[in-house]
Each structure stands twice: as C-alpha cells, then as structure tokens.
Design an enzyme around this catalytic site. Sequence first.
Site, short mmCIF file in Angstrom:
data_model
loop_
_atom_site.label_atom_id
_atom_site.label_comp_id
_atom_site.label_asym_id
_atom_site.label_seq_id
_atom_site.Cartn_x
_atom_site.Cartn_y
_atom_site.Cartn_z
N CYS A 1 -32.96 -36.19 8.86
CA CYS A 1 -32.25 -36.31 7.58
C CYS A 1 -30.84 -36.64 8.25
O CYS A 1 -30.37 -35.80 8.88
CB CYS A 1 -32.30 -34.91 6.73
N ASP B 1 -17.21 -40.15 2.14
CA ASP B 1 -18.26 -41.10 2.37
C ASP B 1 -17.95 -42.23 3.37
O ASP B 1 -16.63 -42.70 3.41
CB ASP B 1 -18.69 -42.06 0.94
N HIS C 1 -31.92 -28.32 2.78
CA HIS C 1 -32.39 -29.77 2.49
C HIS C 1 -33.32 -29.60 1.26
O HIS C 1 -34.21 -28.98 1.10
CB HIS C 1 -33.25 -30.14 3.72
N ASN D 1 -27.14 -40.24 -7.81
CA ASN D 1 -28.08 -41.12 -7.89
C ASN D 1 -29.44 -40.09 -7.59
O ASN D 1 -29.44 -39.55 -6.71
CB ASN D 1 -28.18 -42.08 -6.80
N GLY E 1 -31.17 -46.09 -7.12
CA GLY E 1 -30.04 -45.99 -6.17
C GLY E 1 -29.85 -45.13 -5.09
O GLY E 1 -28.87 -44.94 -4.15
N HIS F 1 -31.26 -36.77 0.40
CA HIS F 1 -30.93 -35.16 0.65
C HIS F 1 -29.80 -35.04 -0.52
O HIS F 1 -28.85 -35.81 -0.34
CB HIS F 1 -30.27 -35.03 2.02
N HIS G 1 -26.84 -35.36 -3.12
CA HIS G 1 -25.45 -35.33 -2.97
C HIS G 1 -24.88 -35.69 -4.24
O HIS G 1 -25.20 -36.58 -4.91
CB HIS G 1 -25.34 -36.20 -1.85
P1 5GP Z 1 -26.83 -42.88 -2.51
O1 5GP Z 1 -26.95 -44.17 -2.69
O2 5GP Z 1 -27.83 -42.20 -1.70
O3 5GP Z 1 -26.52 -42.19 -3.70
O4 5GP Z 1 -25.48 -42.81 -1.35
C1 5GP Z 1 -25.71 -42.35 -0.10
C2 5GP Z 1 -24.16 -42.43 0.37
O5 5GP Z 1 -24.16 -41.78 1.63
C3 5GP Z 1 -23.57 -43.95 0.50
O6 5GP Z 1 -22.36 -44.16 -0.51
C4 5GP Z 1 -23.39 -44.16 1.84
O7 5GP Z 1 -21.98 -44.51 2.12
C5 5GP Z 1 -23.07 -42.57 2.73
N1 5GP Z 1 -23.34 -42.58 3.85
C6 5GP Z 1 -24.65 -42.86 4.38
N2 5GP Z 1 -24.71 -42.79 5.76
C7 5GP Z 1 -23.53 -42.05 5.94
C8 5GP Z 1 -22.93 -41.41 6.91
O8 5GP Z 1 -23.84 -41.32 8.26
N3 5GP Z 1 -21.84 -40.83 6.97
C9 5GP Z 1 -21.13 -40.74 5.67
N4 5GP Z 1 -20.18 -40.01 5.75
N5 5GP Z 1 -21.59 -41.33 4.81
C10 5GP Z 1 -22.83 -41.88 4.73
ZN ZN Z 2 -31.24 -33.01 4.64
#
Ligand code: 5GP
Ligand code: ZN
Length: 109
Positions: free
Chosen positions: A4, A30, A46, A83, A89, A94, A96
């Site tokens: 993860c 992000d 997690h 999301n 989306g 995990h 967030h």
């Molecule tokens: P989701 O679409 O799952 O709600 O958002 C995932 C978010 O995680 C996205 O906005 C993406 O830019 C961010 N993200 C994905 N991988 C990484 C990473 O390795 N580091 C950081 N800081 N953000 C990440």
């Molecule tokens: Zn996790």
Amino acid sequence: MTDCIFCKIINGEIPSKKVYENDFVFAFDDINPKAKVHTLVVPKVHVESLNELEDEKIMAEILKGVKEVAKIKGVKSYRLQVNTGKAEGQEVMHLHFHVLSNTVERKEN
Ligand code: 5GP
Ligand code: ZN
C-alpha cells in the site's frame, strides 16, 4: 499492508511532504495538487475506505487532523473530499481525506 503506497508513506519507505502527524493520523501534501492547498489526511492503520472504518476514535482523530492541517496551512475556508470506492474515483485503497483550499490567508514558512 506491504504493497500500500500510503502505508509506505506513513512508515517513511516512500518520501512525502509531511504536514502533521500524531499517534493516529498522518497528513502529507498530495503529489499532484488540485488546489493551492491539497493535503491528504490518512489514518495510520490500514483501512481501505470510509466504508470499512468502524473505529470511532479514528473517525474523530481524522477530523481533528483535518482541522490541524487547516490551521498549519493557514486556511479557514476549505473543502473536504473523500472518494469512496473505485467507481467514484478512489484510486488509492487506503482511506484518505483530501483537504483542498485556494484561499490561503498566510504564507507557509
Ligand atoms: P483518490 O483518487 O484515491 O481519492 O486520491 C489519491 C490521491 O493520492 C491523488 O490525489 C494522488 O495525486 C495522490 N497520490 C498518489 N500517489 C501518491 C504519492 O506517492 N505521494 C503523494 N504525496 N500523493 C500521492
Ligand atoms: Zn495502507
């Protein structure tokens, strides 16, 4: 969870720009910001998504973490996005909370 990304960010295996941390939550910027402030608040344990979150202590700590992030980033006005589920989306499985704001009142150090 070994594969993860956010667990790896929490344990420092993957670098991130940390904004805030306590025993329960970790907050980091992000990697692909969609606003001037775009910080993610995640539980240290997690949990796949909000649907799997049962622990009320963690629920409360996430919201406290959100408020800490807003304070640290100098925003009084912000929005949250959670999301939940791939079909709406969620890309990282995990839980967030996205903290998003374009109305920064004070510059970061
Ligand atoms: P989701 O679409 O799952 O709600 O958002 C995932 C978010 O995680 C996205 O906005 C993406 O830019 C961010 N993200 C994905 N991988 C990484 C990473 O390795 N580091 C950081 N800081 N953000 C990440
Ligand atoms: Zn996790």
